[in-house]
Write a protein that holds these residues in place. Structure first.
Motif, PDB file in Angstrom:
ATOM      1  N   UNK A  67      36.188  27.957  38.097  1.00  0.00           N
ATOM      2  CA  UNK A  67      36.260  27.478  39.479  1.00  0.00           C
ATOM      3  C   UNK A  67      35.905  28.648  40.403  1.00  0.00           C
ATOM      4  N   UNK A  68      34.601  28.951  40.545  1.00  0.00           N
ATOM      5  CA  UNK A  68      34.199  30.158  41.266  1.00  0.00           C
ATOM      6  C   UNK A  68      34.320  30.106  42.785  1.00  0.00           C
ATOM      7  N   UNK A  69      34.414  28.896  43.374  1.00  0.00           N
ATOM      8  CA  UNK A  69      34.331  28.831  44.831  1.00  0.00           C
ATOM      9  C   UNK A  69      35.368  27.931  45.491  1.00  0.00           C
ATOM     10  N   UNK A  70      36.489  27.658  44.801  1.00  0.00           N
ATOM     11  CA  UNK A  70      37.500  26.758  45.358  1.00  0.00           C
ATOM     12  C   UNK A  70      38.812  26.987  44.620  1.00  0.00           C
ATOM     13  N   UNK A  71      39.920  26.820  45.293  1.00  0.00           N
ATOM     14  CA  UNK A  71      41.236  26.953  44.651  1.00  0.00           C
ATOM     15  C   UNK A  71      41.568  25.653  43.932  1.00  0.00           C
ATOM     16  N   UNK A 113      40.789  19.292  50.884  1.00  0.00           N
ATOM     17  CA  UNK A 113      41.117  20.483  51.645  1.00  0.00           C
ATOM     18  C   UNK A 113      39.970  21.462  51.721  1.00  0.00           C
ATOM     19  N   UNK A 114      40.301  22.650  52.209  1.00  0.00           N
ATOM     20  CA  UNK A 114      39.312  23.714  52.347  1.00  0.00           C
ATOM     21  C   UNK A 114      39.948  25.037  51.929  1.00  0.00           C
ATOM     22  N   UNK A 115      39.110  26.024  51.753  1.00  0.00           N
ATOM     23  CA  UNK A 115      39.580  27.377  51.484  1.00  0.00           C
ATOM     24  C   UNK A 115      38.606  28.343  52.148  1.00  0.00           C
ATOM     25  N   UNK A 116      39.021  29.594  52.225  1.00  0.00           N
ATOM     26  CA  UNK A 116      38.236  30.616  52.921  1.00  0.00           C
ATOM     27  C   UNK A 116      37.414  31.397  51.897  1.00  0.00           C
ATOM     28  N   UNK A 117      36.092  31.484  52.072  1.00  0.00           N
ATOM     29  CA  UNK A 117      35.230  32.204  51.124  1.00  0.00           C
ATOM     30  C   UNK A 117      35.519  33.706  51.080  1.00  0.00           C
ATOM     31  N   UNK A 134      42.417  31.792  50.159  1.00  0.00           N
ATOM     32  CA  UNK A 134      41.108  32.321  49.772  1.00  0.00           C
ATOM     33  C   UNK A 134      40.597  31.508  48.586  1.00  0.00           C
ATOM     34  N   UNK A 135      39.319  31.156  48.613  1.00  0.00           N
ATOM     35  CA  UNK A 135      38.724  30.304  47.576  1.00  0.00           C
ATOM     36  C   UNK A 135      38.763  30.935  46.190  1.00  0.00           C
ATOM     37  N   UNK A 136      38.482  32.216  46.113  1.00  0.00           N
ATOM     38  CA  UNK A 136      38.420  32.857  44.796  1.00  0.00           C
ATOM     39  C   UNK A 136      38.867  34.305  44.893  1.00  0.00           C
ATOM     40  N   UNK A 137      40.083  34.478  45.356  1.00  0.00           N
ATOM     41  CA  UNK A 137      40.627  35.808  45.493  1.00  0.00           C
ATOM     42  C   UNK A 137      41.919  35.785  46.273  1.00  0.00           C
ATOM     43  N   UNK A 139      44.022  37.373  50.097  1.00  0.00           N
ATOM     44  CA  UNK A 139      43.866  37.898  51.447  1.00  0.00           C
ATOM     45  C   UNK A 139      44.449  39.309  51.516  1.00  0.00           C
ATOM     46  N   UNK A 140      43.623  40.277  51.910  1.00  0.00           N
ATOM     47  CA  UNK A 140      44.067  41.652  52.046  1.00  0.00           C
ATOM     48  C   UNK A 140      43.296  42.300  53.193  1.00  0.00           C
ATOM     49  N   UNK A 141      44.008  42.983  54.072  1.00  0.00           N
ATOM     50  CA  UNK A 141      43.411  43.660  55.222  1.00  0.00           C
ATOM     51  C   UNK A 141      42.605  42.681  56.083  1.00  0.00           C
ATOM     52  N   UNK A 142      43.097  41.429  56.155  1.00  0.00           N
ATOM     53  CA  UNK A 142      42.489  40.434  57.030  1.00  0.00           C
ATOM     54  C   UNK A 142      41.273  39.715  56.487  1.00  0.00           C
ATOM     55  N   UNK A 143      40.844  40.042  55.265  1.00  0.00           N
ATOM     56  CA  UNK A 143      39.661  39.382  54.664  1.00  0.00           C
ATOM     57  C   UNK A 143      39.991  38.915  53.256  1.00  0.00           C
ATOM     58  N   UNK A 144      39.297  37.861  52.829  1.00  0.00           N
ATOM     59  CA  UNK A 144      39.457  37.390  51.452  1.00  0.00           C
ATOM     60  C   UNK A 144      38.738  38.365  50.523  1.00  0.00           C
ATOM     61  N   UNK A 145      39.492  38.901  49.584  1.00  0.00           N
ATOM     62  CA  UNK A 145      38.964  39.853  48.611  1.00  0.00           C
ATOM     63  C   UNK A 145      38.771  39.135  47.277  1.00  0.00           C
ATOM     64  N   UNK A 146      37.776  39.525  46.479  1.00  0.00           N
ATOM     65  CA  UNK A 146      37.576  38.867  45.174  1.00  0.00           C
ATOM     66  C   UNK A 146      38.652  39.295  44.176  1.00  0.00           C
ATOM     67  N   UNK A 147      38.937  38.387  43.238  1.00  0.00           N
ATOM     68  CA  UNK A 147      39.842  38.744  42.144  1.00  0.00           C
ATOM     69  C   UNK A 147      39.183  39.823  41.298  1.00  0.00           C
ATOM     70  N   UNK A 148      39.957  40.744  40.813  1.00  0.00           N
ATOM     71  CA  UNK A 148      39.464  41.750  39.871  1.00  0.00           C
ATOM     72  C   UNK A 148      40.390  41.727  38.672  1.00  0.00           C
ATOM     73  N   UNK A 149      39.822  41.615  37.512  1.00  0.00           N
ATOM     74  CA  UNK A 149      40.640  41.633  36.309  1.00  0.00           C
ATOM     75  C   UNK A 149      40.910  43.079  35.917  1.00  0.00           C
ATOM     76  N   UNK A 150      41.956  43.327  35.113  1.00  0.00           N
ATOM     77  CA  UNK A 150      42.217  44.704  34.663  1.00  0.00           C
ATOM     78  C   UNK A 150      41.011  45.322  33.960  1.00  0.00           C
ATOM     79  N   UNK A 151      40.278  44.545  33.170  1.00  0.00           N
ATOM     80  CA  UNK A 151      39.108  45.080  32.465  1.00  0.00           C
ATOM     81  C   UNK A 151      38.030  45.518  33.463  1.00  0.00           C
ATOM     82  N   UNK A 152      37.841  44.746  34.526  1.00  0.00           N
ATOM     83  CA  UNK A 152      36.836  45.100  35.529  1.00  0.00           C
ATOM     84  C   UNK A 152      37.256  46.354  36.278  1.00  0.00           C
ATOM     85  N   UNK A 153      38.561  46.496  36.553  1.00  0.00           N
ATOM     86  CA  UNK A 153      39.039  47.680  37.273  1.00  0.00           C
ATOM     87  C   UNK A 153      38.906  48.924  36.410  1.00  0.00           C
TER      88      UNK A 153
END
Length: 162
Positions: A67-71, A113-117, A134-137, A139-153
């Protein structure tokens, strides 16, 4: 008498035009992209979040859904032939997933419904109120941030250190 009828007709038309002009514009429902994965392959479904059920027309037993673009876990209902547990997941690329247990066909999907990109403002600067999920992440510092997995970090840290 004729002029009174014309005046009344003119007022009725004008009030109808003004009422029509003041109505809020009809916005289209947000589009949802889902990718259904099974042992036999995968299939895609793109549907509006309009509150109506959309049939998948596919009998494959689904293991998980991207589900890349919606909760979708929160804002969609997945109709299956039997009881199913839906669990949130995130793959190594940070892609939001829904795991199904036990695997089974998904007959229909209803989203609303809707979500924020990602990267869009998730908190109103004037009121300080959140604009929505947030659709796929997150909310941090006022913007929707993408999810990051531990492997990606871990991979990201390695590339910065090199």
């Amino acid at each position: 008498m004729k002029s009174l009828v014309q005046i009344l007709l003119g007022l009725a038309l004008a009030s109808g035009v003004l009422t029509h002009a003041m109505e809020a514009p009809i916005s289209k429902p947000q589009l949802v992209t889902l990718v259904f994965h099974s042992a036999d392959g995968q299939y895609n479904l793109r549907l509006p979040a309009d509150g109506r059920e959309h049939l998948t027309n596919n009998a494959k037993a689904v293991n998980y859904i991207d589900a890349p673009d919606f909760t979708a876990q929160k804002q969609c209902v997945f109709r299956t032939p039997g009881k199913v547990a839906l669990v949130n997941g995130i793959d190594r690329r940070g892609l939001q997933q829904i795991l199904l247990g036990p695997p089974q066909p998904v007959i229909g999907v209803t989203c609303s419904g809707t979500c924020v990109p990602t990267w869009v403002t998730c908190v109103s600067t004037s009121t300080g109120v959140e604009r929505g999920e947030c659709c796929s992440g997150y909310c941090d510092k006022g913007r929707c941030q993408p999810w990051l997995s531990p492997a990606a970090m871990v991979g990201d840290r390695r590339s910065r250190l090199a």
